[in-house]
Design an enzyme around this catalytic site. Structure first.
Site, short mmCIF file in Angstrom:
data_model
loop_
_atom_site.label_atom_id
_atom_site.label_comp_id
_atom_site.label_asym_id
_atom_site.label_seq_id
_atom_site.Cartn_x
_atom_site.Cartn_y
_atom_site.Cartn_z
N LYS A 14 0.82 -1.22 0.00
CA LYS A 14 0.00 0.00 0.00
C LYS A 14 0.86 1.27 0.00
O LYS A 14 0.62 2.19 -0.78
CB LYS A 14 -0.95 0.02 1.21
CG LYS A 14 -1.90 -1.17 1.27
CD LYS A 14 -2.86 -1.08 2.44
CE LYS A 14 -2.22 -1.21 3.80
NZ LYS A 14 -1.77 -2.58 4.16
N ARG A 89 -9.62 0.55 9.03
CA ARG A 89 -9.24 -0.83 9.33
C ARG A 89 -10.32 -1.57 10.09
O ARG A 89 -10.15 -2.75 10.40
CB ARG A 89 -7.96 -0.83 10.18
CG ARG A 89 -6.70 -1.18 9.41
CD ARG A 89 -5.52 -1.02 10.36
NE ARG A 89 -4.40 -1.83 10.01
CZ ARG A 89 -3.33 -1.38 9.35
NH1 ARG A 89 -3.27 -0.15 8.93
NH2 ARG A 89 -2.32 -2.18 9.11
N ARG A 128 11.36 -6.24 4.76
CA ARG A 128 11.26 -4.83 5.14
C ARG A 128 11.82 -4.63 6.55
O ARG A 128 12.45 -3.62 6.84
CB ARG A 128 9.79 -4.38 5.07
CG ARG A 128 9.60 -2.89 5.34
CD ARG A 128 8.21 -2.42 4.99
NE ARG A 128 7.20 -2.86 5.94
CZ ARG A 128 5.88 -2.68 5.78
NH1 ARG A 128 5.43 -2.08 4.71
NH2 ARG A 128 5.03 -3.10 6.68
N ARG A 134 11.98 -1.61 11.23
CA ARG A 134 10.67 -1.53 11.88
C ARG A 134 10.47 -2.74 12.77
O ARG A 134 10.48 -3.87 12.30
CB ARG A 134 9.59 -1.50 10.80
CG ARG A 134 8.74 -0.25 10.84
CD ARG A 134 7.71 -0.28 9.75
NE ARG A 134 6.50 -0.97 10.16
CZ ARG A 134 5.38 -0.95 9.45
NH1 ARG A 134 5.33 -0.30 8.32
NH2 ARG A 134 4.31 -1.59 9.89
N ARG A 146 -0.62 -9.59 13.16
CA ARG A 146 -1.16 -8.52 12.30
C ARG A 146 -2.01 -9.11 11.17
O ARG A 146 -3.06 -8.56 10.83
CB ARG A 146 -0.02 -7.67 11.74
CG ARG A 146 0.50 -6.67 12.77
CD ARG A 146 1.93 -6.28 12.49
NE ARG A 146 2.10 -5.57 11.25
CZ ARG A 146 3.26 -5.51 10.59
NH1 ARG A 146 4.33 -6.11 11.08
NH2 ARG A 146 3.35 -4.83 9.48
P1 ADP Z 1 1.03 -2.61 7.86
O1 ADP Z 1 -0.09 -2.30 6.89
O2 ADP Z 1 2.23 -3.17 7.20
O3 ADP Z 1 0.58 -3.42 9.05
P2 ADP Z 1 0.93 0.08 8.96
O4 ADP Z 1 2.08 1.00 9.00
O5 ADP Z 1 -0.25 0.44 8.11
O6 ADP Z 1 1.57 -1.28 8.48
O7 ADP Z 1 0.38 -0.18 10.44
C1 ADP Z 1 1.22 -0.52 11.50
C2 ADP Z 1 0.41 -0.63 12.80
O8 ADP Z 1 -0.20 0.66 13.11
C3 ADP Z 1 -0.77 -1.60 12.80
O9 ADP Z 1 -0.34 -2.93 13.08
C4 ADP Z 1 -1.64 -1.00 13.91
O10 ADP Z 1 -1.15 -1.34 15.19
C5 ADP Z 1 -1.46 0.50 13.73
N1 ADP Z 1 -2.51 1.07 12.86
C6 ADP Z 1 -2.30 1.61 11.62
N2 ADP Z 1 -3.46 2.03 11.09
C7 ADP Z 1 -4.44 1.77 12.01
C8 ADP Z 1 -5.85 1.94 12.04
N3 ADP Z 1 -6.51 2.49 11.01
N4 ADP Z 1 -6.52 1.55 13.15
C9 ADP Z 1 -5.87 1.00 14.18
N5 ADP Z 1 -4.55 0.79 14.21
C10 ADP Z 1 -3.83 1.15 13.14
#
Ligand code: ADP
Length: 194
Positions: A14, A89, A128, A134, A146
């Site tokens: 994404k 999400r 990554r 990270r 996740r």
């Molecule tokens: P990825 O899509 O690779 O999991 P992100 O950077 O989008 O990575 O998200 C990392 C973390 O941030 C998620 O595992 C969650 O803990 C938190 N997070 C991100 N976006 C949201 C959201 N919309 N609602 C709740 N938690 C979120």
């Protein structure tokens, strides 16, 4: 306005595709994961709270996430459109976003869902993790959680947009440019029909 929800499991690509799409379509990129990570770095109150969930691979509670997202949209009043990356999400987040955008006289144009098989996701995330440092990409247990959270809480968000005929699947395996071309052709077709 062109408002895109870029959807898909962790590691679907994404962020990579969002960076290319914002340039081509002149959009603002709002990644909730990136905003949380900036807050963690800056040791803000929000960052401390978010970290406790992100370290486990769990979702940050809806209420704080929604408030933060709305504030970020409001910081870009001149924008001609947004890419929402990592948001919504949960169905609660999707409903809140719809209400919020409606209040601004706009709406989500399309959800683009990148599809990638689980084995490939884990491979990409571990790679990554090695490159970016990270923490949530370095531990296979956090990655697995996740993906589980995605399957249990996030995947249903597609139904919300599907019910409005706004849901489009895109094959997320291939070269970055191939996937980008697939996304653009879906957007261009959708825009023509608007
Ligand atoms: P990825 O899509 O690779 O999991 P992100 O950077 O989008 O990575 O998200 C990392 C973390 O941030 C998620 O595992 C969650 O803990 C938190 N997070 C991100 N976006 C949201 C959201 N919309 N609602 C709740 N938690 C979120």
């Amino acid at each position: 306005m062109l408002n895109i929800v870029l959807f898909g499991p962790p590691g679907a690509g994404k962020g990579t595709q969002a960076e290319k799409l914002i340039t081509k379509y002149n959009l603002a990129h709002l990644s909730t994961g990136d905003i949380f990570r900036t807050n963690i770095k800056g040791e803000t109150k929000l960052g401390v709270l978010a970290k406790s969930y992100m370290d486990e691979g769990d979702l940050v509670p809806d209420e704080v996430t929604i408030k933060m997202l709305e504030a970020e949209v409001n910081k870009n009043p001149e924008s001609t459109g947004f890419i929402f990356d990592g948001f919504p999400r949960t169905t609660t987040q999707a409903e809140a976003l719809a209400d919020f955008l409606k209040g601004k006289g706009t709406e989500i144009t399309i959800m683009l869902a990148l599809e990638v098989v689980e084995e490939e996701l884990i491979k990409r995330l571990l790679s990554r993790g090695r490159d970016s440092g990270r923490a949530d990409d370095q531990d296979e247990n956090i990655i697995t959680n996740r993906i589980k959270v995605y399957n249990e809480q996030t995947a249903v968000v597609a139904d919300f947009y599907n019910a409005q005929n706004k849901f489009q699947k895109v094959d997320g395996v291939g070269s970055i440019d191939e996937i980008f071309d697939r996304l653009c052709s879906v957007i261009d077709t959708q825009q023509v029909s608007l």
